[in-house]
Design an enzyme around this catalytic site. Structure first.
Site, short mmCIF file in Angstrom:
data_model
loop_
_atom_site.label_atom_id
_atom_site.label_comp_id
_atom_site.label_asym_id
_atom_site.label_seq_id
_atom_site.Cartn_x
_atom_site.Cartn_y
_atom_site.Cartn_z
N ARG A 60 -5.85 -3.09 9.21
CA ARG A 60 -6.42 -4.47 9.01
C ARG A 60 -6.31 -5.30 10.25
O ARG A 60 -7.06 -5.90 10.70
CB ARG A 60 -5.78 -5.07 8.09
N ARG A 70 1.14 -5.31 -5.12
CA ARG A 70 1.31 -6.25 -4.54
C ARG A 70 1.33 -7.49 -5.37
O ARG A 70 0.76 -7.51 -6.42
CB ARG A 70 -0.06 -6.64 -3.56
N ASP A 106 6.00 -5.09 6.28
CA ASP A 106 6.60 -6.22 6.55
C ASP A 106 6.60 -6.99 5.43
O ASP A 106 7.50 -7.91 5.21
CB ASP A 106 6.40 -6.84 7.92
N ASP A 138 2.07 -0.48 11.46
CA ASP A 138 2.05 -2.00 11.94
C ASP A 138 3.31 -2.78 11.76
O ASP A 138 3.34 -3.95 11.50
CB ASP A 138 0.81 -2.74 11.52
N THR A 147 3.78 2.57 5.67
CA THR A 147 2.54 2.21 5.61
C THR A 147 1.77 3.09 6.42
O THR A 147 2.35 3.48 7.52
CB THR A 147 2.43 0.75 5.91
N ASP A 190 -0.41 2.13 8.21
CA ASP A 190 -1.15 1.36 9.46
C ASP A 190 -0.44 1.41 10.86
O ASP A 190 -0.84 1.09 11.70
CB ASP A 190 -1.26 -0.10 9.03
N GLY A 213 0.79 -1.25 -0.05
CA GLY A 213 -0.06 -0.03 -0.18
C GLY A 213 0.81 1.12 0.16
O GLY A 213 1.85 1.36 0.66
O1 F6P Z 1 -1.71 -1.92 4.58
C1 F6P Z 1 -2.41 -0.50 4.26
C2 F6P Z 1 -3.63 -0.76 4.04
O2 F6P Z 1 -4.00 0.47 3.51
C3 F6P Z 1 -4.40 -1.38 4.87
O3 F6P Z 1 -5.01 -0.39 6.04
C4 F6P Z 1 -5.67 -1.82 4.32
O4 F6P Z 1 -6.57 -2.79 4.98
C5 F6P Z 1 -5.03 -2.13 2.95
O5 F6P Z 1 -3.64 -1.73 2.88
C6 F6P Z 1 -5.86 -1.97 1.46
O6 F6P Z 1 -5.50 -2.72 0.73
P1 F6P Z 1 -5.75 -2.44 -0.83
O7 F6P Z 1 -5.35 -1.22 -1.24
O8 F6P Z 1 -4.87 -3.60 -1.54
O9 F6P Z 1 -7.41 -2.60 -0.98
#
Ligand code: F6P
Length: 323
Positions: free
Chosen positions: A175, A76, A107, A133, A129, A131, A15
């Site tokens: 998440r 991803r 991570d 996390d 990120t 998050d 992300g």
């Molecule tokens: O890891 C960052 C994040 O924004 C999370 O908070 C969220 O759940 C996820 O990515 C969303 O991912 P995507 O953009 O692949 O839908």
């Protein structure tokens, strides 16, 4: 004449997060300052596997420090979970004569880097990120901006919430991690903060809403991390228990966009600069970390260990303040 013909590369993965561009800019500018050839790998590990590797000049990172997202794009990538993918990624870098890969991401992105390191490429992780996390660092690039985005959005929701005397349940990203919910909830004085790390009782929260209403509150804001449960079900149960009209707002990817806060632009710049210092020192398999209020490098595999404990004292304080 260039004193240093060594080649390093930078990649963003997973992300995107506001402040990543400031980190890319710092790697490119400080790398060139030290006479490295700096390459950008486009579209994360996907692009690496496809050989999307281009040298970056000083001007390629002009006018990006204040922009959200990542100018070298991100993705991803499933293929990087396989041994073949990891070997191919390292081969692509070797074919370009690249000695170091600097990965900005979470991570999962670090795991890709650690696998590439086993094939003889030196790697450095930079935590990016929203998050917050990543184990091993107290702060990640993008987190501060995301919290500010939530605070700004909630200030708008408050106007309509109080006009209609409603309870708003605002779902924020995270998440597996309640950090955005916790910090934003504390900043806005939320009535309740729901996070995946701590069990909650909706009947108790409803009673709190009723008590607040009796004291003269005309609206309530509940911040709910996406990993804490189904926000629609939570809203329905709160309505049944408390009798209040509830509304759900899912802030979603809005939280990932926008200009980085000053704090994130600075964090990106400093972490990017520190990564180039680590290259100069010949270090590998490390992550750049905000640890005990300093920017330091720490072993990359810290990020694969047990999660940093949730700040339950701050959570408790938020509860006490929203009595
Ligand atoms: O890891 C960052 C994040 O924004 C999370 O908070 C969220 O759940 C996820 O990515 C969303 O991912 P995507 O953009 O692949 O839908």
């Amino acid at each position: 004449m260039m004193k240093n013909a060594r080649k390093i590369a930078v990649l963003t993965s997973g992300g995107d997060a506001p402040g990543m561009n400031a980190a890319i800019r710092a790697v490119v500018r400080k790398g060139i300052y030290h006479d490295f050839h700096v390459f950008g790998v486009y579209h994360g590990y996907d692009g690496l596997l496809n050989g999307e590797i281009k040298e970056m000049a000083l001007g390629s990172v002009a006018d990006i420090i204040h922009r959200g997202g990542t100018v070298i794009r991100t993705a991803r990538c499933e293929e990087m979970y396989s041994a073949e993918g990891q070997e191919k990624a390292a081969r692509q870098l070797k074919n370009h004569g690249i000695e170091y890969l600097i990965v900005i991401g979470g991570d999962g992105s670090y795991r890709g880097a650690a696998a590439i390191a086993k094939h003889g490429i030196k790697v450095i992780g930079i935590p990016g990120t929203i998050d917050n996390d990543i184990t091993g660092t107290d702060l990640t690039i993008g987190f501060d901006t995301a919290v500010n985005t939530v605070v700004e959005a909630v200030s708008k929701l408050r106007d309509t919430a109080s006009s209609h005397e409603r309870a708003f349940i605002v779902e924020v990203m995270g998440r597996n991690c309640g950090d955005i919910a916790l910090k934003a909830g504390l900043a806005i004085g939320a009535e309740s903060i729901l996070v995946p790390e701590i069990a909650f009782d909706l009947a108790e929260i409803s009673e709190k809403l009723v008590r607040g209403y009796r004291r003269g509150k005309n609206h309530s804001i509940i911040i709910c991390a996406e990993g804490a449960g189904n926000v629609w079900e939570i809203a329905e149960k709160l309505k049944q228990h408390s009798g209040f009209e509830t509304r759900v707002t899912i802030l979603g990817h809005v939280q990932r966009g926008g200009a980085p806060s000053a704090a994130d632009a600075v964090l990106g710049a400093v972490m990017g600069g520190k990564a180039v210092d680590a290259v100069l020192e010949g270090k590998s398999d490390i992550m750049i970390s905000h640890y005990l209020n300093q920017i330091v490098d720490r072993p990359l595999d810290l990020a694969f260990g047990p999660r940093t404990p949730f700040d339950s004292r701050l959570y408790e304080l938020a509860n006490q303040l929203a009595i």
